[in-house]
Design an enzyme around this catalytic site. Structure first.
Site, PDB file in Angstrom:
ATOM      1  N   ASP A   1     -29.363  -6.388   8.110  1.00 53.27           N
ATOM      2  CA  ASP A   1     -28.571  -5.871   7.006  1.00 53.27           C
ATOM      3  C   ASP A   1     -29.311  -4.730   6.310  1.00 53.27           C
ATOM      4  OD1 ASP A   1     -26.405  -6.141   4.926  1.00 53.27           O
ATOM      5  OD2 ASP A   1     -28.138  -6.653   3.678  1.00 53.27           O
TER       6      ASP A   1
ATOM      7  N   GLU B   1     -28.026  -2.155  10.874  1.00 50.83           N
ATOM      8  CA  GLU B   1     -27.005  -1.534  10.037  1.00 50.83           C
ATOM      9  C   GLU B   1     -27.685  -0.291   9.461  1.00 50.83           C
ATOM     10  OE1 GLU B   1     -23.820  -2.805   6.607  1.00 50.83           O
ATOM     11  OE2 GLU B   1     -25.902  -3.431   6.330  1.00 50.83           O
TER      12      GLU B   1
END
Length: 703
Positions: A354, A390
């Site tokens: 993330d 990401e």
């Protein structure tokens, strides 16, 4: 509370122990406790009763090797609940927030029991004080916080082995443990929302039919529910507020045992499906300077977090209030130990990071050779699993698509947006679509990275579902309680004439076709495809494009209303991709001649069969593009059968088939999803709003 308080372990004197491994380690005769804190002045180990309500012993950790505090308890057993109290200066303006009144979770805890009960007592400062976080709160927080648990469980893995699918054969399925199972009629009531329910036979059977090779799970490491959500009667459904990087989230354990996670992994492996975890090492759930003191902040705030303004404030590249300092060797060690634990002990097959740009920040800027990225690349355990970034964060210069080194894959939001825009009918998008169909080489073709580096997605947990994408022109996040201000506003979506649900047959048909076109584009593109759980059965969220707090039917996959015909179409797309190696190549295609036959590895075509020129690529009327794909020109042995793909976002048009094959077999027509393969020679009419896929017809078949 003193060490003399009677308890089940009273009379067992602690001995020095050792500084490794960090955390609580049971060896069959006792437990070694080791905790890092560079700036602490004193550390106490606190033992709790089996129900976690009573602190029954407090033991000073008098031994210190470097910055590791440690002791050993002979006779201590798995199941023992514990926490820490750490003494030191409380000088927030200098970055120190020690408060021994606050019970702290072990950062290395393998299991966590209980959930956070929000109370002002979990704050290190006095809530409401005019001095804000510079004030000091002396209330004991033990009654309100979860407890760390000593574990000694082992799992009989047996012949378990990772499926280890090549990226060229990978289909990722992003799912939420609860979201995928809570409304599934085939999952037992007691297992819905759990790891065991996720790996139950009905779910695995569904994934197998789709051709899924890897499930990518939204965060399953222990997390907390934000206070503002609890006050609204909501929860942190997605789980991006991690508080324990080694412990599975307790709410996903039906029996409170670690073997449940292991059993899930083994069942997926037996079905040939890999398990990838979405992990959040960019920040913790403690928030900014006004957040709770639950673990890292109270153990050594100045070491664990990136601080500003002399130490009082937190760098906030994540939008969550804090940023972990992976430039600190012990914080980096914790993250690396955590990753290795999930691979070596729990047998997971990869990670999706993330806000990964945060992890590559060296100081304020991004560096592809940052300590964390280099550490992973050299690690013999982690270098062999799938790593997905990401590639953005909320800090300056945080958008880094294509900037990560091999072997990282990256979520490609350009693919998502350009494919959406093309099928919505936006003018002048065809040239961008062409780049996405070939793996976004302008972003990823460097540093010997393969075309599979691009994780192609139409939708993800963050944003509209596929059904909502074609049913809503704007977001509808009212249920989140933020006045519909949260979530993205620019979704490149289209309601096809009516906002939201409708019974109009023409609109329903147009929406169904649009979804098939989007899905077909995903499966014929170079790169690594990813599906959002539920898209294959027509799941919607009522237009909510930020269901992060909706642990309810809004956020759960709507199995009762499943569109089985769409699921069958997705399975067909998956099988088609698997049968055509040219759709999933490792090398990038640049239109170079192949040594084997002199033909280019990719040839772009207008509907009339001619190659488009610069004027065509930039024309707003250029809505129908064909591409003929062969094996990578850099592979002299590439003898795969070619494929001819047509994407028509305009009106019906006469299509001239390439002369590079005498006869072509139409194997996919999105306007006729159930049609059998059909041979053609010369040409045909390409239907409006369609994706067509042709392969050379066997000798003798003509149309």
């Amino acid at each position: 509370m003193t060490a003399a308080v009677a308890c089940g372990l009273a009379g067992i004197a602690p001995v020095p122990g050792r500084p490794w491994p960090l955390g609580a380690s049971f060896d069959g005769e006792g437990v070694n406790f080791a905790l890092f804190s560079a700036h602490a002045e004193r550390v106490e180990l606190c033992l709790f009763s089996a129900d976690g309500r009573h602190e029954v012993q407090r033991l000073p950790m008098t031994e210190r090797d470097g910055d590791i505090w440690h002791l050993r308890l002979n006779g201590a057993l798995p199941g023992q609940l514990y926490g820490y109290r750490v003494h030191g200066p409380y000088r927030p303006e200098e970055g120190h927030r020690f408060n021994p009144n606050k019970l702290l979770l072990d950062p290395y805890a393998r299991r966590i029991e209980g959930r956070l009960r929000w109370s002002d007592a979990v704050m290190g400062y006095r809530v409401g004080s005019s001095r804000a976080d510079l004030s000091f709160d002396s209330r004991d927080s033990a009654f309100a916080v979860p407890k760390s648990v000593v574990v000694g469980e082992t799992f009989a893995w047996g012949p378990d082995a990772p499926p280890d699918h090549p990226l060229t054969e990978t289909l990722i399925y992003e799912a939420h443990v609860r979201g995928l199972t809570m409304r599934h009629p085939g999952v037992e009531d007691g297992l819905r929302g759990t790891f065991l329910g996720l790996a139950s036979d009905p779910v695995i059977e569904h994934l197998t039919k789709l051709g899924v090779t890897a499930v990518e799970l939204l965060p399953v490491q222990a997390f907390l529910d934000d206070r503002f959500l609890v006050n609204r009667g909501l929860t942190n459904y997605w789980g991006y507020q991690t508080i324990g990087f080694f412990a599975p989230e307790p709410r996903f354990l039906s029996k409170g045992a670690l073997w449940e996670f292991a059993a899930m992994v083994r069942r997926f492996h037996a079905a040939g499906i890999e398990v990838i975890l979405d992990v959040v090492y960019n920040h913790s759930g403690e928030g900014d300077e006004l957040g709770p003191t639950l673990s890292f902040r109270g153990i050594d705030n100045r070491s664990y977090y990136r601080l500003t303004e002399g130490g009082r404030r937190y760098a906030n590249h994540t939008g969550t209030g804090n940023t972990l300092d992976l430039g600190h060797p012990m914080v980096l060690r914790m993250v690396m130990d955590s990753l290795r634990y999930w691979v070596e002990v729990m047998h997971v097959d990869g990670f999706r990071f993330d806000l990964a740009s945060v992890l590559g920040r060296d100081g304020e800027g991004f560096d592809a050779s940052a300590a964390f990225l280099d550490a992973i690349r050299q690690d013999p355990v982690l270098a062999r699993v799938k790593l997905i970034a990401e590639p953005w964060d909320l800090g300056p210069g945080g958008y880094r698509l294509g900037g990560f080194p091999h072997p990282f894959l990256e979520w490609n939001d350009r693919f998502r947006d350009d494919v959406r825009r093309f099928w919505r009918g936006d003018a002048g998008v065809t040239a961008e679509l062409a780049r996405r169909l070939l793996g976004s080489a302008e972003r990823f073709d460097h540093g010997s990275r393969p075309a599979t580096s691009s994780v192609n997605l139409l939708t993800a947990h963050d944003g509209f579902t596929l059904l909502d994408l074609v049913s809503h022109a704007r977001k509808h996040n009212e249920a989140n309680g933020e006045g519909n201000r949260d979530g993205h506003d620019d979704n490149h979506s289209d309601n096809m004439g009516v906002e939201g649900a409708t019974d109009a047959p023409a609109i329903l048909a147009a929406r169904a076709l649009r979804r098939r076109n989007l899905l077909a584009t995903l499966f014929v593109s170079q790169g690594t495809p990813m599906l959002l759980a539920g898209d294959e059965i027509g799941n919607g969220q009522g237009g909510n494009n930020n269901a992060y707090c909706q642990d309810n039917p809004i956020g759960w996959v709507d199995w009762p209303a499943a569109d089985q015909a769409l699921a069958a179409f997705v399975a067909r797309l998956s099988a088609l991709r698997k049968s055509l190696p040219v759709l999933r190549q490792k090398g990038f295609l640049h239109g170079r001649p192949r040594p084997s036959d002199g033909l280019a590895d990719v040839i772009w075509r207008r509907p009339d069969g001619q190659s488009p020129g610069p004027h065509d690529w930039h024309s707003p009327r250029f809505r129908c593009i064909g591409l003929e794909i062969r094996g990578d020109a850099d592979r002299p042995d590439s003898g795969e059968s070619p494929v001819f793909i047509v994407l028509n976002a305009g009106e019906a048009v006469r299509l001239v088939l390439p002369e590079t094959a005498r006869d072509w077999l139409l194997v996919l027509d999105t306007t006729r999803p159930d049609a059998a393969p059909e041979p053609f020679r010369g040409g045909l009419e390409a239907p409006a709003q369609s994706v067509l896929v042709f392969v050379p017809a066997p000798t003798g078949e003509t149309g």
